[in-house]
Design an enzyme around this catalytic site. Structure first.
Site, PDB file in Angstrom:
ATOM      1  N   HIS A 159       0.824  -1.216   0.000  1.00 37.01           N
ATOM      2  CA  HIS A 159       0.000   0.000   0.000  1.00 37.01           C
ATOM      3  C   HIS A 159       0.858   1.266   0.000  1.00 37.01           C
ATOM      4  O   HIS A 159       0.376   2.345   0.339  1.00 37.01           O
ATOM      5  CB  HIS A 159      -0.982  -0.004   1.181  1.00 37.01           C
ATOM      6  CG  HIS A 159      -2.060  -1.040   1.034  1.00 37.01           C
ATOM      7  ND1 HIS A 159      -2.848  -1.484   2.069  1.00 37.01           N
ATOM      8  CD2 HIS A 159      -2.483  -1.728  -0.061  1.00 37.01           C
ATOM      9  CE1 HIS A 159      -3.694  -2.397   1.622  1.00 37.01           C
ATOM     10  NE2 HIS A 159      -3.493  -2.570   0.346  1.00 37.01           N
ATOM     11  N   CYS A 167       4.237  13.167  -8.293  1.00 34.01           N
ATOM     12  CA  CYS A 167       3.773  14.302  -9.096  1.00 34.01           C
ATOM     13  C   CYS A 167       2.492  13.923  -9.846  1.00 34.01           C
ATOM     14  O   CYS A 167       2.389  12.834 -10.422  1.00 34.01           O
ATOM     15  CB  CYS A 167       4.860  14.715 -10.090  1.00 34.01           C
ATOM     16  SG  CYS A 167       4.363  16.144 -11.077  1.00 34.01           S
ATOM     17  N   CYS A 172       5.067  14.007 -16.016  1.00 37.05           N
ATOM     18  CA  CYS A 172       6.187  13.976 -15.072  1.00 37.05           C
ATOM     19  C   CYS A 172       6.131  12.715 -14.189  1.00 37.05           C
ATOM     20  O   CYS A 172       6.988  11.848 -14.277  1.00 37.05           O
ATOM     21  CB  CYS A 172       6.167  15.250 -14.216  1.00 37.05           C
ATOM     22  SG  CYS A 172       7.482  15.285 -12.996  1.00 37.05           S
ATOM     23  N   CYS A 260       9.128  19.540 -11.481  1.00 32.72           N
ATOM     24  CA  CYS A 260       8.409  20.400 -12.435  1.00 32.72           C
ATOM     25  C   CYS A 260       7.502  21.415 -11.760  1.00 32.72           C
ATOM     26  O   CYS A 260       6.881  22.224 -12.436  1.00 32.72           O
ATOM     27  CB  CYS A 260       7.587  19.547 -13.404  1.00 32.72           C
ATOM     28  SG  CYS A 260       6.082  18.880 -12.674  1.00 32.72           S
ATOM     29  N   THR A 296      -3.859  -8.392  10.839  1.00 32.12           N
ATOM     30  CA  THR A 296      -4.698  -7.794   9.786  1.00 32.12           C
ATOM     31  C   THR A 296      -6.105  -8.373   9.882  1.00 32.12           C
ATOM     32  O   THR A 296      -6.272  -9.558  10.192  1.00 32.12           O
ATOM     33  CB  THR A 296      -4.122  -8.025   8.365  1.00 32.12           C
ATOM     34  OG1 THR A 296      -5.067  -7.533   7.401  1.00 32.12           O
ATOM     35  CG2 THR A 296      -3.797  -9.478   8.060  1.00 32.12           C
TER      36      THR A 296
HETATM   37  C1  BJW Z   1      -3.594  -6.905  16.543  1.00 31.40           C
HETATM   38  C2  BJW Z   1      -3.025  -6.079  17.476  1.00 31.40           C
HETATM   39  C3  BJW Z   1      -1.915  -6.588  18.120  1.00 31.40           C
HETATM   40  C4  BJW Z   1      -4.665  -5.016  16.702  1.00 31.40           C
HETATM   41  N1  BJW Z   1      -1.507  -7.799  17.832  1.00 31.40           N
HETATM   42  N2  BJW Z   1      -3.222  -8.114  16.208  1.00 31.40           N
HETATM   43  C5  BJW Z   1     -15.625  -5.922  -3.276  1.00 31.40           C
HETATM   44  C6  BJW Z   1     -14.971  -7.128  -3.452  1.00 31.40           C
HETATM   45  C7  BJW Z   1     -13.605  -7.181  -3.675  1.00 31.40           C
HETATM   46  C8  BJW Z   1     -12.829  -6.033  -3.674  1.00 31.40           C
HETATM   47  C9  BJW Z   1     -13.473  -4.838  -3.480  1.00 31.40           C
HETATM   48  C10 BJW Z   1     -14.839  -4.771  -3.299  1.00 31.40           C
HETATM   49  N3  BJW Z   1     -15.190  -3.476  -3.151  1.00 31.40           N
HETATM   50  C11 BJW Z   1     -14.060  -2.717  -3.221  1.00 31.40           C
HETATM   51  C12 BJW Z   1     -12.997  -3.540  -3.422  1.00 31.40           C
HETATM   52  C13 BJW Z   1     -11.574  -3.172  -3.530  1.00 31.40           C
HETATM   53  C14 BJW Z   1     -11.002  -2.624  -2.229  1.00 31.40           C
HETATM   54  C15 BJW Z   1     -11.474  -3.450  -1.041  1.00 31.40           C
HETATM   55  O1  BJW Z   1     -10.925  -4.478  -0.707  1.00 31.40           O
HETATM   56  N4  BJW Z   1     -12.500  -2.971  -0.360  1.00 31.40           N
HETATM   57  C16 BJW Z   1     -13.087  -3.695   0.778  1.00 31.40           C
HETATM   58  C17 BJW Z   1     -13.838  -2.680   1.610  1.00 31.40           C
HETATM   59  C18 BJW Z   1     -13.941  -4.819   0.264  1.00 31.40           C
HETATM   60  N5  BJW Z   1      -9.562  -2.725  -2.358  1.00 31.40           N
HETATM   61  C19 BJW Z   1      -8.891  -1.804  -3.004  1.00 31.40           C
HETATM   62  O2  BJW Z   1      -9.419  -0.829  -3.492  1.00 31.40           O
HETATM   63  C20 BJW Z   1      -7.397  -2.059  -3.177  1.00 31.40           C
HETATM   64  N6  BJW Z   1      -7.079  -2.052  -4.560  1.00 31.40           N
HETATM   65  C21 BJW Z   1      -7.634  -2.890  -5.426  1.00 31.40           C
HETATM   66  O3  BJW Z   1      -8.414  -3.750  -5.112  1.00 31.40           O
HETATM   67  O4  BJW Z   1      -7.221  -2.657  -6.703  1.00 31.40           O
HETATM   68  C22 BJW Z   1      -7.857  -3.319  -7.778  1.00 31.40           C
HETATM   69  C23 BJW Z   1      -7.261  -2.698  -9.032  1.00 31.40           C
HETATM   70  C24 BJW Z   1      -6.485  -3.480  -9.864  1.00 31.40           C
HETATM   71  C25 BJW Z   1      -5.954  -2.895 -11.030  1.00 31.40           C
HETATM   72  C26 BJW Z   1      -6.177  -1.563 -11.311  1.00 31.40           C
HETATM   73  C27 BJW Z   1      -6.933  -0.782 -10.455  1.00 31.40           C
HETATM   74  C28 BJW Z   1      -7.484  -1.362  -9.300  1.00 31.40           C
HETATM   75  C29 BJW Z   1      -6.583  -0.955  -2.523  1.00 31.40           C
HETATM   76  C30 BJW Z   1      -6.744  -0.937  -1.039  1.00 31.40           C
HETATM   77  C31 BJW Z   1      -6.021   0.267  -0.449  1.00 31.40           C
HETATM   78  C32 BJW Z   1      -6.170   0.341   1.052  1.00 31.40           C
HETATM   79  N7  BJW Z   1      -5.636   1.539   1.521  1.00 31.40           N
HETATM   80  C33 BJW Z   1      -5.620   1.806   2.975  1.00 31.40           C
HETATM   81  C34 BJW Z   1      -5.325   3.298   3.057  1.00 31.40           C
HETATM   82  C35 BJW Z   1      -4.316   3.743   4.061  1.00 31.40           C
HETATM   83  C36 BJW Z   1      -4.203   5.245   4.107  1.00 31.40           C
HETATM   84  C37 BJW Z   1      -3.657   5.701   5.428  1.00 31.40           C
HETATM   85  O5  BJW Z   1      -3.086   4.884   6.154  1.00 31.40           O
HETATM   86  O6  BJW Z   1      -3.776   6.871   5.732  1.00 31.40           O
HETATM   87  O7  BJW Z   1      -4.677   0.897   3.603  1.00 31.40           O
HETATM   88  S1  BJW Z   1      -7.172   1.445   3.792  1.00 31.40           S
HETATM   89  C38 BJW Z   1      -6.488   0.633   5.178  1.00 31.40           C
HETATM   90  O8  BJW Z   1      -6.922  -0.773   5.164  1.00 31.40           O
HETATM   91  C39 BJW Z   1      -4.971   0.640   4.992  1.00 31.40           C
HETATM   92  C40 BJW Z   1      -4.627  -0.778   5.393  1.00 31.40           C
HETATM   93  O9  BJW Z   1      -3.388  -1.172   4.829  1.00 31.40           O
HETATM   94  C41 BJW Z   1      -5.787  -1.604   4.904  1.00 31.40           C
HETATM   95  C42 BJW Z   1      -5.928  -2.938   5.594  1.00 31.40           C
HETATM   96  O10 BJW Z   1      -6.220  -2.819   6.945  1.00 31.40           O
HETATM   97  P1  BJW Z   1      -5.575  -3.780   8.057  1.00 31.40           P
HETATM   98  O11 BJW Z   1      -4.106  -3.645   8.054  1.00 31.40           O
HETATM   99  O12 BJW Z   1      -6.099  -5.149   7.920  1.00 31.40           O
HETATM  100  O13 BJW Z   1      -6.085  -3.063   9.403  1.00 31.40           O
HETATM  101  P2  BJW Z   1      -7.427  -3.333  10.251  1.00 31.40           P
HETATM  102  O14 BJW Z   1      -7.601  -2.185  11.143  1.00 31.40           O
HETATM  103  O15 BJW Z   1      -8.560  -3.700   9.372  1.00 31.40           O
HETATM  104  O16 BJW Z   1      -7.082  -4.647  11.087  1.00 31.40           O
HETATM  105  C43 BJW Z   1      -6.143  -4.631  12.137  1.00 31.40           C
HETATM  106  C44 BJW Z   1      -6.128  -6.012  12.771  1.00 31.40           C
HETATM  107  O17 BJW Z   1      -5.080  -6.031  13.729  1.00 31.40           O
HETATM  108  C45 BJW Z   1      -7.414  -6.386  13.507  1.00 31.40           C
HETATM  109  O18 BJW Z   1      -7.816  -7.675  13.089  1.00 31.40           O
HETATM  110  C46 BJW Z   1      -7.012  -6.383  14.988  1.00 31.40           C
HETATM  111  O19 BJW Z   1      -7.688  -7.378  15.735  1.00 31.40           O
HETATM  112  C47 BJW Z   1      -5.546  -6.685  14.890  1.00 31.40           C
HETATM  113  N8  BJW Z   1      -4.724  -6.183  15.981  1.00 31.40           N
HETATM  114  N9  BJW Z   1      -3.793  -4.888  17.503  1.00 31.40           N
HETATM  115  C48 BJW Z   1      -2.142  -8.532  16.895  1.00 31.40           C
HETATM  116  N10 BJW Z   1      -1.294  -5.832  19.077  1.00 31.40           N
HETATM  117 ZN    ZN Z   2       6.547  16.838 -11.594  1.00 31.14          ZN
END
Ligand code: BJW
Ligand code: ZN
Length: 348
Positions: A159, A167, A172, A260, A296
């Site tokens: 991510h 840019c 660019c 740029c 995750t």
């Molecule tokens: C502990 C703990 C401790 C706590 N010990 N455990 C329907 C079906 C299929 C796909 C889609 C759909 N609708 C939309 C989509 C696509 C979409 C998606 O999946 N959406 C879902 C809502 C369904 N996905 C995307 O858009 C991705 N891209 C994509 O699919 O591209 C297709 C494509 C191909 C070709 C061309 C064009 C497109 C991109 C996803 C981008 C996610 N971005 C973010 C933004 C961050 C910005 C920022 O940080 O400011 O990334 S969102 C956010 O979620 C972040 C994370 O990386 C991501 C995942 O979250 P994560 O890491 O799992 O966190 P949590 O909070 O959910 O879980 C934490 C866990 O830790 C919990 O389980 C706790 O219990 C545990 N925990 N403390 C151990 N101490």
């Molecule tokens: Zn530029």
């Protein structure tokens, strides 16, 4: 049911030749970076669709830069924790050999986190002061440095990184690391980032609050006849409206391209955008005979499917999480608790 047997898990790690770790926000929770989902997650009080989507960027780049600057501030204060260190150590052949695991296994860390803490945990081992190199007397400092650099190349940040700026001018597209906090002068006075990002209150809260106010309206003797007097007052009188968003920052005052001069955007991957390094990640996931899933919710695609793919192809899956997550009943091992404690314990 998945096993919780640490000795058995170690035997599986020892025999694995292609190890993939999939990490999420829980890996960095002990470093003080909040997760996204769950009761105190960032998306509980901030609306992801207004902050991390291409449409939100088109609507108001300054809102997105405020969010990115807030994330930079938060992440700049964080350091790698014991779970990052445990994975960094496991990624080094000399350490694996020392622990009785296969030195010739290949190890890939796929992280959804944008905080760079997994790379920083490896960097920390390079410093002679870390004392780490003294532990591996049979490996030369040059060999250890080479192993660390190889391991860094195998940290795949799918991510992106909070520190990348890209840019927006099509011709660019210059991309660079920028570690400035604040990222530009206009963002120096860190506005209340929740202003304007806040999610609407849910119906129950709003209605309950409106009832309280309705009850405090003095009752007229004619109330029974004029039921409209008992109607809840308009919401704007309840003080429950989200705070007024701060004014947009002029585009010329937002971060600009060093090459740029055009507007740059934060480099992390937003919803609807393709994740990074996917060819390499799919190749590693398809090859993996062990997938260790750490902190995750496994709800966001494409990462959500990695563990199932490894299982389908005959590999083992071990999940480390504070709580049960979707699909973990199909895993081979499940270690419930804080990964910063359980991972170092389980890996030995
Ligand atoms: C502990 C703990 C401790 C706590 N010990 N455990 C329907 C079906 C299929 C796909 C889609 C759909 N609708 C939309 C989509 C696509 C979409 C998606 O999946 N959406 C879902 C809502 C369904 N996905 C995307 O858009 C991705 N891209 C994509 O699919 O591209 C297709 C494509 C191909 C070709 C061309 C064009 C497109 C991109 C996803 C981008 C996610 N971005 C973010 C933004 C961050 C910005 C920022 O940080 O400011 O990334 S969102 C956010 O979620 C972040 C994370 O990386 C991501 C995942 O979250 P994560 O890491 O799992 O966190 P949590 O909070 O959910 O879980 C934490 C866990 O830790 C919990 O389980 C706790 O219990 C545990 N925990 N403390 C151990 N101490
Ligand atoms: Zn530029």
């Amino acid at each position: 049911m998945p096993s919780t047997d640490v000795e058995e898990f170690r035997r599986v790690v020892a025999s694995a030749k292609h190890i993939v770790v999939l990490a999420g926000a829980g890996l960095s929770a002990a470093s003080g970076i909040p997760t996204f989902r769950g009761p105190s997650g960032l998306w509980k009080t901030n609306d992801a669709l207004r902050l991390v989507t291409p449409a939100a960027w088109r609507e108001d780049p300054s809102r997105i830069w405020r969010w990115a600057n807030y994330r930079r501030e938060m992440i700049s204060k964080a350091s790698p924790n014991a779970a990052h260190r445990a994975l960094a150590l496991l990624s080094l052949p000399s350490v694996r050999s020392r622990l009785g695991y296969a030195a010739d296994a290949d190890f890939t860390l796929v992280t959804q986190n944008i905080d760079e803490l997994s790379t920083r945990a490896l960097d920390a081992l390079l410093y002679p002061q870390s004392g780490f190199q003294l532990l591996l007397t049979e490996t030369s400092p040059e060999e250890i440095s080479a192993e660390i650099n190889e391991a860094k190349a195998r940290v795949l940040e799918m991510h992106g990184r909070v520190w990348d700026v890209v840019c927006t001018r099509f011709e660019c597209q210059h991309k660079e690391r920028n570690y400035d906090v604040p990222v530009c002068a206009a963002l120096a006075e860190s506005a209340d980032i929740s202003a304007g990002n806040a999610l609407p209150r849910d119906e129950t809260t709003t209605n309950a609050a409106a009832e309280v106010i309705a009850d405090s309206v003095p009752q007229s003797p004619l109330a029974a006849l004029h039921s409209s007097i008992r109607a809840p007052p308009p919401l704007r009188r309840t003080g429950l409206r989200p705070p007024t968003p701060p004014p947009p920052i002029p585009l010329e005052e937002l971060p600009r391209c060093n090459r740029c001069g055009s507007l740059v955007r934060p480099g992390e991957v937003w919803f609807g955008e393709a994740a990074m390094d996917m060819d390499e990640i799919f190749a590693r996931v398809n090859d993996a005979d062990l997938c260790i899933v750490v902190g995750t919710s496994a709800t966001i695609h494409p990462a959500a499917k990695f563990a199932a793919t490894v299982k389908e192809r005959g590999g083992k899956v071990a999940v480390f999480n504070l709580e049960r997550t979707k699909g973990d009943d199909a895993s081979d091992f499940l270690f419930l608790g804080p990964c910063e404690k359980l991972l170092p314990e389980a890996l030995g």
